[in-house]
Design a protein around this motif. Structure first.
Motif, mmCIF file in Angstrom:
data_model
loop_
_atom_site.group_PDB
_atom_site.id
_atom_site.type_symbol
_atom_site.label_atom_id
_atom_site.label_comp_id
_atom_site.label_asym_id
_atom_site.label_seq_id
_atom_site.Cartn_x
_atom_site.Cartn_y
_atom_site.Cartn_z
ATOM 1 N N LEU A 189 -8.178 0.240 -2.672
ATOM 2 C CA LEU A 189 -8.241 1.213 -1.588
ATOM 3 C C LEU A 189 -9.184 0.793 -0.479
ATOM 4 O O LEU A 189 -8.968 1.109 0.683
ATOM 5 N N SER A 224 0.824 -1.201 0.000
ATOM 6 C CA SER A 224 0.000 0.000 0.000
ATOM 7 C C SER A 224 0.862 1.255 0.000
ATOM 8 O O SER A 224 0.537 2.240 -0.651
ATOM 9 N N PHE A 268 -0.202 3.312 -3.015
ATOM 10 C CA PHE A 268 -1.360 4.153 -2.697
ATOM 11 C C PHE A 268 -1.395 5.422 -3.548
ATOM 12 O O PHE A 268 -2.362 5.656 -4.277
#
Ligand code: HEA
Ligand code: HEA
Ligand code: CUA
Ligand code: CU
Lengths: 205, 356, 629
Positions: C201, C95, C99
């Motif tokens: 997400l 992540s 991200f």
């Protein structure tokens, strides 16, 4: 420095965007809200532990319901300290730096009073953290809160110094918003701690 | 102690016990020994239930296993079938579009129905298990210690300790009758588990967990502590011995009696040596002044199936090894290495062996 | 547009100098992500080696290979390493790296906190393993039940290492969670409304929210336990008026949400991979998104299923049994979403996709085990037996390790710029998949045959021996498979074909950048108007998003776009801080506090606290910007 918006083709019409923007739109503000959420959860679990052992023990609190007077004074002090804190925020939104400094100093004085009275209250207790689970929880919960007030004071100190260094203005004062928010939180949490530790034993027994 | 040697001796002992049964000997204290021989090769398996409650769990288990296998199979097939359309690389086919979410909804609804069924079935079993068909006439207090089990027989109403009936690591119960168990702990959390008789129940300091067990066929059932309780959690075993009511009553009467007096000279010397040694600080032998409570009651230790909470079979060799140095057999155990002179060891051994 | 010049200027602006200072000061989320990945993978290997040693001990009955002390430390360290220092950080690693790339941003909302989060994670692991090296590692199991863990039964430093190392990790994880949430809500590319977010997400977001509310429960119980050990307070010991079950409640209130924290992000990575290798957009986007969120929420209502044998009232327990059944449904949704997507697509059997398919199968096995244990009476038989050990490995390896490997095969080309070997990847998959099932499926049986967990040895003649041999062999096969992955990785670094920006022809924004992405990620912040921005033209919808052209914001200052939380409308320009060593220094100072607390060196602890204060102040001491808007 201007924000360059190059604008070919089908993008939205050129706009000038604020840098960082209103406090409530900033990442920093969101971060503080989340920090407060997790801290609130922490206190919720501390109080859960208190109520759990309350339910599991026949005699609770073993020394009898605690004396409420000093804690009551403290509650009033801490709640009151939110007022100058709030004034400080509104002041800096107008750009009034002296007013902000003054508010911080007043808030910190009230915070200091809280810390001193709390220490006095601790010293009057007939039990210690080692006495039994009640003593442990009492001192741990109030101790955790105490630590939060201390951290809040340190944060206030930092924004006071930064204010003197001229960091804040009507447009740029996120740190002030955040610290004051935290301070309010520390006050609100105390209300729960106070109710749990000082009031419920009187209600229920 | 050479382990082969002790195993051989242990085997000899079983043979002896088995022979004595064939010969029709009905010494209550030996009844368990027979079963030891019969049961030792058997796994304490939940798949071979020996009581109505365990059988209920067993049926539930099979249903759940069946559902699990069915779900695995269905999803497995659903996973493999579309691979018929597989392509070699991402460039080999244009993107697909469309598709309906209806199958998702159907799958979720079916799953929900299965889960509701599982819930209801489990709740029914739970309710059925809440109390036995007939109220238990016998209550046993089981106290977990690190790492052994203290067993006290109580009156039916759980009111009081049956006079003097305190044992260890072995629970005798009358077959076909429910027995109430009061589970407690003297130190940390342990868990009482006899897979063939019932599920687990934790023994937690500061609380008494009351439950019941029952065995529908006579036999010996292995139980083991199922909650991690430190160094020797692996060797915290006990046996439930289910015997006919008559045998049980005989056993109980015997268990209530104080320790047998020494008969031979070596046993007498052994008793004296025992009472003079530090053993008495931790062990009780009823009828003597040994009254320690840190370790298991040894009043009838000679008739026990095992030593060290199921760690060893109770053979003279094993017992000698244990007394000589319990630490080497069950490292970390609360019984210290005593370094007795060999002569004393032999005497004490003879004495303990005589405590049937 | 004069892209070349803009790009070089952006590069100069965002690049971290390659120096010692740069190493400690870099706030680039991509280097943070890589460090997370490497560190967490090393912890996987460490935990794996511990497991290998355990399996050597259990391969035969009455084995004296390990002492009980050694075994108890091993299984505790294995559980803690895997659950806390591998499973969650590895997800954070992915992540962290992706991200901003997924959402079209240039970095995290708090790049410095991101760095801080990594350093504290590393330090907490070091704290834990100093305990191990000093021979005082925690040895009371990863959930560390009291009173066994109370001072009376666990004197020594072991428990202090447990408490303090975990507390430090809590700090790291909380900081990371806040960062993920704020970034996801504030920095998404313009037009990326909540319904257009990449599915990846949702998992990380839900996990982060779960962390925010669940971790404090762990922190509280750790603080209690530490205070018991260091200062003789009473929370869990009956003699002092405490209760052992208080620990269990606090721990599981945290730990059940936590087991979803360590799988939900992985599930949602899979939701990114499945569409790519099914050559179609996902079917049931909304179902999947809501399902993930629902798992996170329901996950807070099932903790008592770890306490079914503690003698709680049946009515109370039934409530949690119902919860355990309900929490299955969102997982069922995810499974069916993937299945339907694969059915309606053209599956490509890449190594990554193989790991995904294997994962789905293992997830189902682990999941139905969970249903089994979720039934109170059935759980009475299998709790604390090897059946549960089987459940945890099917879910943890099945739903964490396998998706992670799928994610590695999928995304490592983006990170390293080079492809991994597909051929070796397939071998890697099959060996791990087969080894996994040989190692862990028979554990079900072992549990049903009555073998309790956490025993350092077992007796012969109980019918457990043969099964244990099989399990150990399976475990070594599995470990060998893991080794193949490591080999494949290094091979790809040396000799892997160049990946190019979008080797799998995927749909999401990270593939719009070069591999590896430049320090600033996107020269042009994309404007997003669909869920699959890179596929639009080939799907019926036609081109809508602007991924490669559009406004270039500031090549003079480190900034990105700030948008509204739900609709993703442009709201502000967000300024990033410069690189800084303060996060690293703060982490060091906090580590000093930790060692002070463990060893009772109050001077060290106090010094650490003072320095923490100074460093944090330095960190937050922003001078006003030269020009204000
Ligand atoms: C990776 C983390 C993870 C995940 C995702 C899960 C998922 C689940 N777990 Fe698990 N669990 C652990 C990690 C995890 N668990 C760990 C680490 C422990 C042990 C801790 C310890 O003691 O050391 C544990 C222990 C544990 C226990 C306690 C066992 C005991 O100690 O006695 C229970 C009891 O209910 C349980 C239940 C469940 C359930 C119901 C799910 C559900 O979420 C599963 C849902 C998924 C499916 C069911 C599959 C997909 C669904 C379909 C295909 C639909 C069709 C299916 C049906 C109709 C059945 N788990
Ligand atoms: C993500 C979590 C995770 C993972 C991946 C694993 C992986 C494995 N686990 Fe573990 N396990 C747990 C989480 C996990 N485990 C937890 C939470 C517990 C409970 C602990 C407790 O009770 O407190 C547990 C408990 C547990 C037990 C029960 C112990 C007991 O109760 O007594 C066993 C026993 O067999 C076991 C075995 C294994 C094996 C064989 C693997 C294998 O899959 C490991 C495979 C090996 C590797 C992945 C490493 C490969 C390394 C190499 C090939 C060497 C290369 C070396 C260098 C380059 C230096 N585990
Ligand atoms: Cu007693 Cu485990
Ligand atoms: Cu759980």
């Amino acid at each position: 420095m201007a924000t360059t918006i190059v604008q070919p083709g089908n993008t939205p019409p050129a706009v000038t965007l604020p840098v960082n923007g209103k406090p409530h739109h900033t990442s920093g503000w969101w971060g503080m809200i989340l920090l407060i959420c997790t801290e609130a959860a922490l206190f919720a679990f501390l109080l859960f532990s208190y109520f759990y052992l309350d339910a599991q023990n026949t005699l609770w609190p073993p020394p009898g319901p605690p004396d409420i007077n000093l804690a009551m004074i403290n509650t009033i002090i801490l709640v009151l300290s939110s007022v100058p804190a709030r004034l400080g925020t509104t002041a800096i939104r107008r750009g009034a730096r002296e007013m902000l400094s003054l508010s911080i100093v007043v808030t910190m004085s009230l915070g200091l009073a809280f810390l001193i009275i709390e220490a006095i209250e601790w010293s009057t207790k007939s039990f210690t953290p080692q006495t039994d689970a009640y003593g442990s929880l009492f001192f741990t919960i109030t101790g955790f809160h105490y630590a939060h007030v201390v951290v809040g004071m340190l944060m206030l100190l930092v924004i006071l110094l930064r204010n003197w260094a001229g960091h804040f203005s009507a447009r740029r004062h996120l740190a002030v918003e955040n610290v004051m928010l935290y301070w309010h939180f520390v006050g609100v949490v105390w209300l729960f701690v106070f109710t749990t530790l000082y009031v419920t034993p009187h209600w229920w027994r | 102690m050479n382990s082969n040697e002790s195993r051989a001796r242990g085997h000899a002992r079983w043979e002896r016990l088995r022979g004595s049964v064939r010969a029709g000997t009905h010494r209550a204290s030996l009844a368990g020994g027979v079963l030891l021989a019969a049961a030792c090769a058997e796994a304490p398996s939940t798949l071979r239930p020996a009581s109505a409650p365990a059988h209920r769990l067993f049926v539930l288990q099979w249903w759940l296993i069946g559902i699990a296998l069915a779900v695995m199979l269905i999803i497995g097939v659903l996973l493999l079938v579309p691979l018929r359309h597989r392509i070699r690389t991402v460039a080999d086919a244009p993107l697909e579009e469309g598709g309906s979410t209806r199958p998702i909804a159907i799958g979720v609804v079916i799953s929900a129905l299965i889960l509701i069924a599982v819930f209801i079935y489990s709740a029914v079993v739970l309710a059925a298990d809440a109390k036995p068909d007939t109220p238990p006439k016998l209550a046993v207090k089981v106290i977990g210690h690190r790492w052994w089990w203290e067993v006290q027989y109580l009156n039916a109403d759980s009111s009081d300790v049956h006079e003097n009936v305190i044992g260890a690591n072995e629970i005798h119960i009358p077959v076909g009758e429910p027995v109430r168990i009061l589970g407690m702990s003297a130190d940390v959390i342990h868990s009482f588990w006899v897979p063939q008789l019932q599920g687990k129940i934790d023994l937690i300091p500061g609380q008494t967990n009351v439950f019941w067990i029952r065995a529908d066929t006579a036999g010996r059932y292995r139980g083991q502590c199922a909650e991690y309780c430190g160094l020797q959690h692996a060797h915290m075993i006990f046996w439930v011995v289910a015997q006919s009511r008559a045998d049980f009553d005989a056993w109980l009467a015997h268990a209530r009696a104080p320790a047998a007096a020494p008969k031979t000279p070596i046993e007498t010397e052994g008793q004296q040596a025992f009472l003079a040694s530090s053993c008495v600080l931790c062990h009780t032998v009823r009828g003597t002044r040994a009254g320690g409570t840190l370790g298991p009651d040894l009043t009838h230790v000679g008739s026990r199936l095992t030593i060290g909470a199921g760690t060893l079979t109770n053979t003279p060799g094993n017992l000698a090894g244990w007394i000589e140095n319990a630490q080497s057999i069950k490292p970390g155990v609360d019984m210290p290495r005593l370094d007795l002179p060999p002569a004393t060891l032999r005497q004490i051994l003879a004495y303990l062996e005589s405590l049937n | 547009m004069a892209t070349a010049t803009i790009e070089t200027r952006l590069h100069r602006l965002w690049e971290t100098p390659h120096s010692v200072y740069g190493f400690f000061a870099s706030t680039d989320h991509k280097s943070v992500g890589k460090r997370y990945l490497v560190t967490a993978f090393v912890f996987l290997l460490a935990g794996g080696v511990e497991a290998m040693v355990m399996r050597a001990q259990l391969i035969k009955p009455a084995n004296h290979f390990l002492s009980p002390e050694a075994y108890n430390q091993l299984f505790t360290m294995h559980g803690m390493t895997m659950i806390f220092w591998y499973a969650s950080p590895i997800l954070s690693g992915i992540s962290n790296y992706f991200f901003p790339l997924w959402i079209g941003a240039r970095d995290f909302a708090f790049p410095r906190m991101n760095m801080f989060s990594y350093w504290t994670f590393l330090m907490s692991g070091i704290v834990l393993y100093t305990g191990y090296i000093a021979g005082v590692a925690p040895d009371r199991g990863w959930f560390n039940y009291t009173p066994l863990a109370d001072p009376l039964y666990s004197p020594g430093l072991n428990e202090k290492f447990y408490c303090i190392a975990l507390l430090l990790l809590t700090v790291s994880t909380t900081v990371g969670a806040i960062n993920f949430i704020v970034t996801a809500f504030k920095l998404r590319a313009p037009g990326m409304s909540i319904g257009r977010m990449p599915l990846a997400l949702y998992g990380t977001l839900t996990a982060s929210f779960a962390n925010i509310f669940a971790l404090p429960s762990l922190s509280a119980s750790l603080a209690f336990l530490y205070l018991e050990h260091q200062f003789g307070l009473h929370f869990f010991d009956v003699a002092g008026g405490g209760r052992p079950l208080l620990w269990q409640h606090l721990f599981w209130i945290f730990a059940h949400p936590w087991v979803y924290v360590i799988v939900l992000p992985a599930l949602s990575f899979v939701s990114m991979i499945v569409p790519t290798f099914s050559r179609r957009p996902i079917i049931g986007y909304t179902w999947n998104a809501l399902g993930v969120v629902a798992t996170g929420v329901l996950g807070f209502g099932v903790w008592v299923h770890h306490m079914f044998a503690t003698g709680l009232p049946p009515m109370a327990m039934s409530f949690f049994m119902a919860g355990s059944m309900a929490v299955v449904l969102p997982s069922a949704i995810s499974i069916f979403v993937w299945l339907v997507t694969i059915w309606h697509g053209r599956p490509v059997m890449s190594a990554s996709m193989l790991f995904v398919l294997g994962f789905i199968f293992l997830f189902v096995i682990g999941g139905v085990d969970g249903v089994f244990t979720g039934s109170i009476p059935a759980d009475w038989q299998v709790t604390d037996s090897y059946f549960v050990v089987s459940h945890i490995h099917y879910v943890l390896i099945g739903i964490n390790v396998f998706p992670i490997l799928a994610a590695f095969y999928y995304w490592l080309p983006k990170i390293t710029g080079r492809m991994m070997s597909e051929r070796l990847g397939k071998w890697n998959f099959w060996i791990m998949f087969i080894g996994m099932n040989i190692a862990f499926f028979p554990m079900h049986n072992l549990g049903l045959l009555g073998m309790p967990r956490r025993i350092y040895t077992y007796q012969a003649g109980l019918g457990w021996t043969a099964t244990n041999v099989v399990i150990s062999i399976g475990a070594y096969i599995f470990a060998f498979g893991t080794l193949l992955f490591v080999l494949n990785f290094f091979w790809s670094l040396i000799d892997g074909p160049i990946a190019g920006p979008n080797p799998w022809d995927s749909a999401s924004l990270e593939w719009a950048t070069p591999s590896p992405p430049p320090p600033y990620n996107f020269a042009v912040i994309p404007t997003v108007r669909s869920r699959d921005p890179l596929w639009e033209e080939r799907l019926g919808m036609g081109k809508r998003s602007d991924v490669f052209e559009g406004p270039v914001i500031s090549d003079e200052e480190k900034v990105t776009m700030g948008t509204t939380p739900l609709d993703g409308l442009l709201q502000q320009v967000v300024r990033f801080p410069e690189d800084s060593v303060y996060p690293f220094l703060t982490a060091l100072a906090i580590t000093a506090i930790c060692y002070g607390l463990i060893l009772g060196l109050w001077g060290l602890a106090l010094g650490g606290a003072l320095f923490t204060f100074f460093f944090v102040t330095g960190w937050l001491w922003y001078a006003p910007a030269p020009v204000e808007l």
